[in-house]
Design a protein around this motif. Structure first.
Motif, PDB file in Angstrom:
ATOM      1  N   ASP A 167      34.110  26.375  40.412  1.00 45.39           N
ATOM      2  CA  ASP A 167      33.928  27.799  40.117  1.00 45.39           C
ATOM      3  C   ASP A 167      34.373  28.115  38.688  1.00 45.39           C
ATOM      4  O   ASP A 167      34.923  29.177  38.435  1.00 45.39           O
ATOM      5  N   GLY A 168      34.177  27.152  37.788  1.00 41.07           N
ATOM      6  CA  GLY A 168      34.567  27.379  36.406  1.00 41.07           C
ATOM      7  C   GLY A 168      36.032  27.126  36.131  1.00 41.07           C
ATOM      8  O   GLY A 168      36.501  27.342  35.024  1.00 41.07           O
ATOM      9  N   ALA A 169      36.781  26.678  37.137  1.00 39.35           N
ATOM     10  CA  ALA A 169      38.190  26.376  36.939  1.00 39.35           C
ATOM     11  C   ALA A 169      38.319  25.046  36.200  1.00 39.35           C
ATOM     12  O   ALA A 169      37.489  24.155  36.368  1.00 39.35           O
ATOM     13  N   PRO A 170      39.358  24.899  35.390  1.00 37.57           N
ATOM     14  CA  PRO A 170      39.548  23.638  34.670  1.00 37.57           C
ATOM     15  C   PRO A 170      39.734  22.459  35.623  1.00 37.57           C
ATOM     16  O   PRO A 170      40.160  22.641  36.768  1.00 37.57           O
ATOM     17  N   GLU A 171      39.432  21.267  35.144  1.00 41.69           N
ATOM     18  CA  GLU A 171      39.612  20.057  35.951  1.00 41.69           C
ATOM     19  C   GLU A 171      41.083  19.935  36.354  1.00 41.69           C
ATOM     20  O   GLU A 171      41.979  20.143  35.541  1.00 41.69           O
ATOM     21  N   GLY A 172      41.312  19.643  37.607  1.00 35.28           N
ATOM     22  CA  GLY A 172      42.667  19.496  38.121  1.00 35.28           C
ATOM     23  C   GLY A 172      43.313  20.806  38.546  1.00 35.28           C
ATOM     24  O   GLY A 172      44.464  20.823  38.993  1.00 35.28           O
ATOM     25  N   ALA A 173      42.576  21.916  38.414  1.00 36.71           N
ATOM     26  CA  ALA A 173      43.153  23.230  38.707  1.00 36.71           C
ATOM     27  C   ALA A 173      43.513  23.389  40.183  1.00 36.71           C
ATOM     28  O   ALA A 173      44.545  23.982  40.505  1.00 36.71           O
ATOM     29  N   ILE A 174      42.692  22.870  41.087  1.00 33.26           N
ATOM     30  CA  ILE A 174      42.969  23.040  42.524  1.00 33.26           C
ATOM     31  C   ILE A 174      44.250  22.304  42.896  1.00 33.26           C
ATOM     32  O   ILE A 174      45.123  22.854  43.573  1.00 33.26           O
ATOM     33  N   GLU A 175      44.384  21.070  42.430  1.00 29.76           N
ATOM     34  CA  GLU A 175      45.597  20.307  42.733  1.00 29.76           C
ATOM     35  C   GLU A 175      46.833  20.988  42.138  1.00 29.76           C
ATOM     36  O   GLU A 175      47.854  21.142  42.807  1.00 29.76           O
TER      37      GLU A 175
ATOM     38  N   MET B 178      48.914  24.014  31.931  1.00 32.27           N
ATOM     39  CA  MET B 178      47.780  24.735  32.490  1.00 32.27           C
ATOM     40  C   MET B 178      48.240  26.149  32.843  1.00 32.27           C
ATOM     41  O   MET B 178      49.322  26.346  33.376  1.00 32.27           O
ATOM     42  N   LYS B 179      47.403  27.104  32.563  1.00 38.71           N
ATOM     43  CA  LYS B 179      47.703  28.495  32.863  1.00 38.71           C
ATOM     44  C   LYS B 179      47.515  28.762  34.358  1.00 38.71           C
ATOM     45  O   LYS B 179      46.591  28.251  34.978  1.00 38.71           O
ATOM     46  N   ARG B 180      48.414  29.542  34.924  1.00 42.07           N
ATOM     47  CA  ARG B 180      48.310  29.898  36.339  1.00 42.07           C
ATOM     48  C   ARG B 180      47.175  30.905  36.526  1.00 42.07           C
ATOM     49  O   ARG B 180      47.083  31.916  35.843  1.00 42.07           O
ATOM     50  N   LEU B 181      46.297  30.588  37.465  1.00 34.93           N
ATOM     51  CA  LEU B 181      45.180  31.468  37.791  1.00 34.93           C
ATOM     52  C   LEU B 181      45.381  31.973  39.220  1.00 34.93           C
ATOM     53  O   LEU B 181      45.201  31.225  40.183  1.00 34.93           O
ATOM     54  N   GLU B 182      45.765  33.221  39.341  1.00 36.45           N
ATOM     55  CA  GLU B 182      46.067  33.790  40.658  1.00 36.45           C
ATOM     56  C   GLU B 182      44.863  33.750  41.585  1.00 36.45           C
ATOM     57  O   GLU B 182      44.999  33.567  42.789  1.00 36.45           O
ATOM     58  N   SER B 183      43.677  33.863  41.020  1.00 37.72           N
ATOM     59  CA  SER B 183      42.466  33.826  41.845  1.00 37.72           C
ATOM     60  C   SER B 183      42.282  32.462  42.496  1.00 37.72           C
ATOM     61  O   SER B 183      41.783  32.376  43.625  1.00 37.72           O
ATOM     62  N   VAL B 184      42.687  31.395  41.818  1.00 39.29           N
ATOM     63  CA  VAL B 184      42.572  30.050  42.389  1.00 39.29           C
ATOM     64  C   VAL B 184      43.538  29.889  43.553  1.00 39.29           C
ATOM     65  O   VAL B 184      43.185  29.330  44.594  1.00 39.29           O
ATOM     66  N   ILE B 185      44.751  30.401  43.403  1.00 41.13           N
ATOM     67  CA  ILE B 185      45.726  30.329  44.501  1.00 41.13           C
ATOM     68  C   ILE B 185      45.195  31.098  45.708  1.00 41.13           C
ATOM     69  O   ILE B 185      45.268  30.616  46.847  1.00 41.13           O
ATOM     70  N   SER B 186      44.625  32.259  45.481  1.00 40.45           N
ATOM     71  CA  SER B 186      44.044  33.031  46.589  1.00 40.45           C
ATOM     72  C   SER B 186      42.925  32.265  47.274  1.00 40.45           C
ATOM     73  O   SER B 186      42.846  32.242  48.508  1.00 40.45           O
ATOM     74  N   GLU B 187      42.071  31.617  46.483  1.00 45.62           N
ATOM     75  CA  GLU B 187      40.972  30.832  47.065  1.00 45.62           C
ATOM     76  C   GLU B 187      41.497  29.673  47.903  1.00 45.62           C
ATOM     77  O   GLU B 187      40.943  29.364  48.964  1.00 45.62           O
ATOM     78  N   ILE B 188      42.559  29.035  47.444  1.00 44.10           N
ATOM     79  CA  ILE B 188      43.156  27.927  48.193  1.00 44.10           C
ATOM     80  C   ILE B 188      43.678  28.427  49.540  1.00 44.10           C
ATOM     81  O   ILE B 188      43.402  27.834  50.584  1.00 44.10           O
ATOM     82  N   LEU B 189      44.404  29.530  49.532  1.00 43.83           N
ATOM     83  CA  LEU B 189      44.954  30.078  50.772  1.00 43.83           C
ATOM     84  C   LEU B 189      43.837  30.490  51.727  1.00 43.83           C
ATOM     85  O   LEU B 189      43.902  30.215  52.932  1.00 43.83           O
ATOM     86  N   GLU B 190      42.818  31.134  51.212  1.00 45.91           N
ATOM     87  CA  GLU B 190      41.693  31.561  52.052  1.00 45.91           C
ATOM     88  C   GLU B 190      40.950  30.355  52.631  1.00 45.91           C
ATOM     89  O   GLU B 190      40.518  30.391  53.785  1.00 45.91           O
TER      90      GLU B 190
END
Length: 90
Positions: free
Chosen positions: A35-43, A1-13
């Motif tokens: 938010d259009g992120a792939p399945e499993g992206a948050i984990e 899975m490609k790293r999405l910096e925006s997802v990491i920011s959303e998790i921290l926020e």
């Protein structure tokens, strides 16, 4: 899975704005929503944030670390760069 910096920011926020000190990953997923992120992206990205030291495990939950708070503070004070925690880590 490609790293999405925006997802990491959303998790921290999400962790910072939570009323509790720590959250389960499914609670983070529910708070962020699809938010259009792939399945499993948050984990996956939560694990990357743990690897980077922005987030720590607290039993079954995760919590924001001092470094995570610092990354968010720095992202807010940086006006000429995109708001991403990955750029802060360098």
């Amino acid at each position: 899975m490609k790293r999405l910096e925006s997802v990491i920011s959303e998790i921290l926020e999400t962790l910072e704005s939570s009323d509790s000190a720590a959250m389960l990953i499914f609670e983070i997923e529910a708070a962020i929503g699809d938010d259009g992120a792939p399945e499993g992206a948050i984990e996956y990205h939560t694990k990357l944030a743990i690897d980077r030291g922005f987030v720590a495990r607290d039993g079954e939950k995760v919590r924001l670390t001092w470094a995570g708070h610092d990354a968010l503070d720095q992202s807010r004070s940086t006006t000429d760069k995109p708001k991403t925690c990955a750029k802060l880590a360098s």
